[in-house]
Scaffold this active site. Sequence first.
Site, PDB file in Angstrom:
ATOM      1  CB  CYS A  58     135.805  88.516 -38.016  1.00 11.13           C
ATOM      2  SG  CYS A  58     136.503  86.940 -38.524  1.00 11.13           S
ATOM      3  CB  CYS A 104     140.537  86.904 -38.909  1.00  8.98           C
ATOM      4  SG  CYS A 104     138.940  86.570 -39.642  1.00  8.98           S
TER       5      CYS A 104
END
Lengths: 77, 340
Positions: A11, A14
């Site tokens: 995501c 991250c």
Amino acid sequence: MKKIQILGTGCQKCTKLADLTRQAADELGIEYELEKVTKISDIMKFGVMVTPALVVDGQVKVAGGLPNVERIKEMIK
Amino acid sequence: MKTKVLKWILLPAAGAVIWWLIYSNLSAFAGWFTYSLLKLEQGRHFSSSVEFFVFETPKVLMLLVIVVFVIGIIRSFFTPEKTRAILSSKTEAVGNVLAALLGIVTPFCSCSAVPLFIGFVTAGVPLGVTFSFLISAPMINEIALVLLFGMFGWKVAALYVGVGLLIAIVAGWILGRLHMEKYIEPWVFQTQVAQTDVQQTMSRQDRVNCGLTAVRDIVSKVWIYVILGIAVGAGIHGYVPQDFLASFMGKSAWWSVPAAVLLGVPMYSNAAGIIPIVKALLEKGAALGTVLAFMMAVIGLSLPEAIILRNILKPRLVFTFFGIVAAGIIIIGYLFNMVL
């Protein structure tokens, strides 16, 4: 040599955490190896339920949040 | 000692007073801005749209900042690990209620739905209880709460929370009764889950920082939707004739509730922009139950979440999950249209 792992399924947060960690480590000038752990079953082995997470030498330092560069420096020192 | 008093008591108190002074004068300001400064004529479509926009935009943004800040601080006291520890030792009915409540305060983003699900289920949290958590966490959303409170008052905001909890509890309980454990992908149970606890001790300053970070993250993401939503809402407010919507979004149109839910599912990221529009719709004769159903479907049922969950649940369980929540929303919609 520090072993730094970023846990996350890819995501936005991250990727951001990986970038910040790299920046923090470079600013500290330490030797490190950064690995992204993206497979869900591997992430679960760390006992982490919320991503992104930062793991230093096998120890979970933060999960589910995005610390700033200064905090990351303290964690990876 | 003195600087501590200044920092933790006087400064926040002064901030609150200033905030309140500005907030309570926004309506007067919007009137002055529209009719005295811009010299727009009273009673025109355009001026009524302008007034709506100038009033609602700062109001909603101010509320958003304060609520997101407070919730950010509250959430710093909760972690998914703590929530799991509480839930894994509870029986079903009690667990469903607690899970729905904890869903509101546990920090959680939908991209973590899968690891969270695995973490809960493998630690012995019953499937239905896990679902109660997964339904309540996205459905009861702080942004929606703020907007509802700001635009409709505390009654509708409380209604929204109450209804959201009810759906999460009941739907989770039903899912638990159906014993659908066999529709979870088998690898979930084979996953090795370590039980490490991330120990993070936080100072008061850390918690305040959590609140500030939440404000920065959330407000920077949603402000544009809020403004767009208010702009569309302002257009409807000024130009659409009174009771125009009563015929197809009013109480008499029985199909409007399911239609609103169907329409709401693909609309996901625009929860922040949807409520100002909803307010304008309501003014023009749409029924509250229909509108509430629409909003809950937008916020609580999302296609991206279904796709993420498909990784760990077999299609049959994904459909059952969505079906039960959608049915709950539809029932609530009809109920409100009948009662109010």
